[in-house]
Design an enzyme around this catalytic site. Structure first.
Site, PDB file in Angstrom:
ATOM      1  N   HIS A 198      12.679  -2.017   4.085  1.00  0.00           N
ATOM      2  CA  HIS A 198      11.663  -1.889   3.035  1.00  0.00           C
ATOM      3  C   HIS A 198      11.138  -0.448   3.037  1.00  0.00           C
ATOM      4  CE1 HIS A 198       7.930  -2.348   0.837  1.00  0.00           C
ATOM      5  NE2 HIS A 198       8.442  -3.449   0.333  1.00  0.00           N
TER       6      HIS A 198
ATOM      7  N   GLU B 250       8.275   0.724   2.831  1.00  0.00           N
ATOM      8  CA  GLU B 250       7.102   0.951   3.704  1.00  0.00           C
ATOM      9  C   GLU B 250       7.536   1.143   5.146  1.00  0.00           C
ATOM     10  OE1 GLU B 250       4.868  -2.476   2.398  1.00  0.00           O
ATOM     11  OE2 GLU B 250       4.645  -1.538   0.435  1.00  0.00           O
TER      12      GLU B 250
ATOM     13  N   LYS C 178       3.687  -9.019   3.209  1.00  0.00           N
ATOM     14  CA  LYS C 178       3.263  -7.795   3.924  1.00  0.00           C
ATOM     15  C   LYS C 178       2.225  -8.152   4.991  1.00  0.00           C
ATOM     16  CE  LYS C 178       4.659  -5.184  -0.085  1.00  0.00           C
ATOM     17  NZ  LYS C 178       4.550  -3.974  -0.882  1.00  0.00           N
TER      18      LYS C 178
ATOM     19  N   GLY D  74       3.505  -1.641  -5.514  1.00  0.00           N
ATOM     20  CA  GLY D  74       2.061  -1.723  -5.316  1.00  0.00           C
ATOM     21  C   GLY D  74       1.272  -0.783  -6.215  1.00  0.00           C
TER      22      GLY D  74
ATOM     23  N   SER E 168       5.885  -4.116  -8.420  1.00  0.00           N
ATOM     24  CA  SER E 168       4.918  -4.571  -9.432  1.00  0.00           C
ATOM     25  C   SER E 168       5.481  -5.628 -10.374  1.00  0.00           C
ATOM     26  CB  SER E 168       4.365  -3.377 -10.208  1.00  0.00           C
ATOM     27  OG  SER E 168       3.726  -2.474  -9.318  1.00  0.00           O
TER      28      SER E 168
ATOM     29  N   GLU F 294      14.195  -1.453  -5.028  1.00  0.00           N
ATOM     30  CA  GLU F 294      12.747  -1.292  -5.137  1.00  0.00           C
ATOM     31  C   GLU F 294      12.405   0.184  -5.295  1.00  0.00           C
ATOM     32  OE1 GLU F 294      10.619  -4.930  -3.367  1.00  0.00           O
ATOM     33  OE2 GLU F 294      10.745  -3.400  -1.833  1.00  0.00           O
TER      34      GLU F 294
ATOM     35  N   ASN G 184       7.083 -11.254  -0.459  1.00  0.00           N
ATOM     36  CA  ASN G 184       6.828 -10.421   0.713  1.00  0.00           C
ATOM     37  C   ASN G 184       5.315 -10.310   0.888  1.00  0.00           C
ATOM     38  OD1 ASN G 184       6.620  -8.404   2.606  1.00  0.00           O
ATOM     39  ND2 ASN G 184       7.539  -6.797   1.334  1.00  0.00           N
TER      40      ASN G 184
HETATM   41  P1  PGA Z   1       4.657  -5.139  -5.155  1.00  0.00           P
HETATM   42  O1  PGA Z   1       5.568  -4.998  -3.833  1.00  0.00           O
HETATM   43  O2  PGA Z   1       5.178  -6.351  -5.891  1.00  0.00           O
HETATM   44  O3  PGA Z   1       3.256  -5.351  -4.625  1.00  0.00           O
HETATM   45  O4  PGA Z   1       4.819  -3.896  -5.933  1.00  0.00           O
HETATM   46  C1  PGA Z   1       6.939  -5.261  -3.868  1.00  0.00           C
HETATM   47  C2  PGA Z   1       7.525  -5.030  -2.511  1.00  0.00           C
HETATM   48  O5  PGA Z   1       7.091  -4.102  -1.825  1.00  0.00           O
HETATM   49  O6  PGA Z   1       8.428  -5.768  -2.062  1.00  0.00           O
END
Ligand code: PGA
Length: 252
Positions: free
Chosen positions: A96, A98, A11, A174, A214, A168, A9
């Site tokens: 997601h 976010e 983003k 993140g 992460s 997640e 992803n």
């Molecule tokens: P990250 O994000 O690996 O940067 O923690 C995962 C995600 O949001 O899909």
């Protein structure tokens, strides 16, 4: 046998040239990627067509990061499921955290998007997961169960058969703070049990459940070795071709 999947992803990162370069670098490492792992790239909408061309003659798959709640029409700035499909993408990430937290996406919205994705021949990668407060208050099972009940568990068994679930935990996204393999496995086993209760043992057995938050080369192998973890949804580490390819090699 359910598939093993690693999805990147991206983003809101990379301009067009950088995105194409990233896809190209991953493609150049194709021989290092185990053939039984489905590898999906999820660039921003505006790069979908170009990345689609970039990976055309490779097994790499393409996903969008979101789609509209409506089919078509006067919805300025939105991108529909059919438009996504027309770029060659086969997958779309929906719900997601976010999107849920910054753009107020409710389960109802997530459900609408899933239905449109399915209608337009896309496989939805549906994200669920609890916040830090919800984890600390021991609400994580009930939060994830409600997210599933309100979205994918409303689908027919046939439609559900095309869903990929991504767990997640919001506190791990993140932040550099990964769920331990035990914490992730516990939730994945719970999700699989709920799929069995809502659909069937076959559905539970065949659904890919990805971990996200992460995930990186240093922890992917331990996470993916858990019996109910079928791969990862990778954010930060998917922007580094070496790390991303390394993660695809982390299944035992
Ligand atoms: P990250 O994000 O690996 O940067 O923690 C995962 C995600 O949001 O899909």
């Amino acid at each position: 046998m359910r598939p093993q999947i690693v999805a990147g992803n991206w983003k809101m990162n990379n301009d067009l040239d950088e995105g194409r370069q990233l896809a190209k670098s991953i493609k150049e490492h194709q021989d290092d990627i185990p053939s039984d792992v489905t590898v999906i790239l999820a660039p921003p909408f505006i790069h979908l067509s170009d990345i689609s061309r970039e990976i055309m003659d490779s097994p790499l798959q393409l996903a969008a990061q979101n789609c509209a709640t409506e089919e078509k029409g006067a919805f300025t700035g939105e991108v529909s499921a059919s438009m996504i499909r027309s770029t060659g993408a086969r997958y779309v990430i929906i719900g997601h955290s976010e999107r849920r937290s910054y753009y107020n996406e409710t389960d109802e919205i997530v459900h609408k998007k899933i239905q449109l994705a399915l209608k337009h021949d896309l496989y939805p990668i549906v994200c669920v997961g609890e916040s830090l407060t919800q984890r600390e208050n021991d609400q994580y099972f009930s939060v994830v169960e409600a997210q599933l009940d309100n979205t994918v568990f409303k689908l027919s068994a046939e439609d559900f058969g095309r869903v990929v679930v991504a767990y997640e935990p919001v506190w791990a996204i993140g932040t550099g703070k990964t769920a331990t393999p035990e914490q992730a496995q516990e939730m994945h086993a719970f999700i699989r049990k709920k799929i069995q209760e809502n659909f069937s043992s076959d559905a539970a057995e065949n659904t890919a459940i990805l971990y996200g938050g992460s995930c990186k080369p240093a922890n992917a192998a331990e996470l993916f070795s858990q019996p109910d973890i079928d791969g990862g949804l990778i954010g930060g580490a998917s922007l580094k071709p070496g790390d991303f390819v390394e993660i695809t090699k982390s299944f035992t």
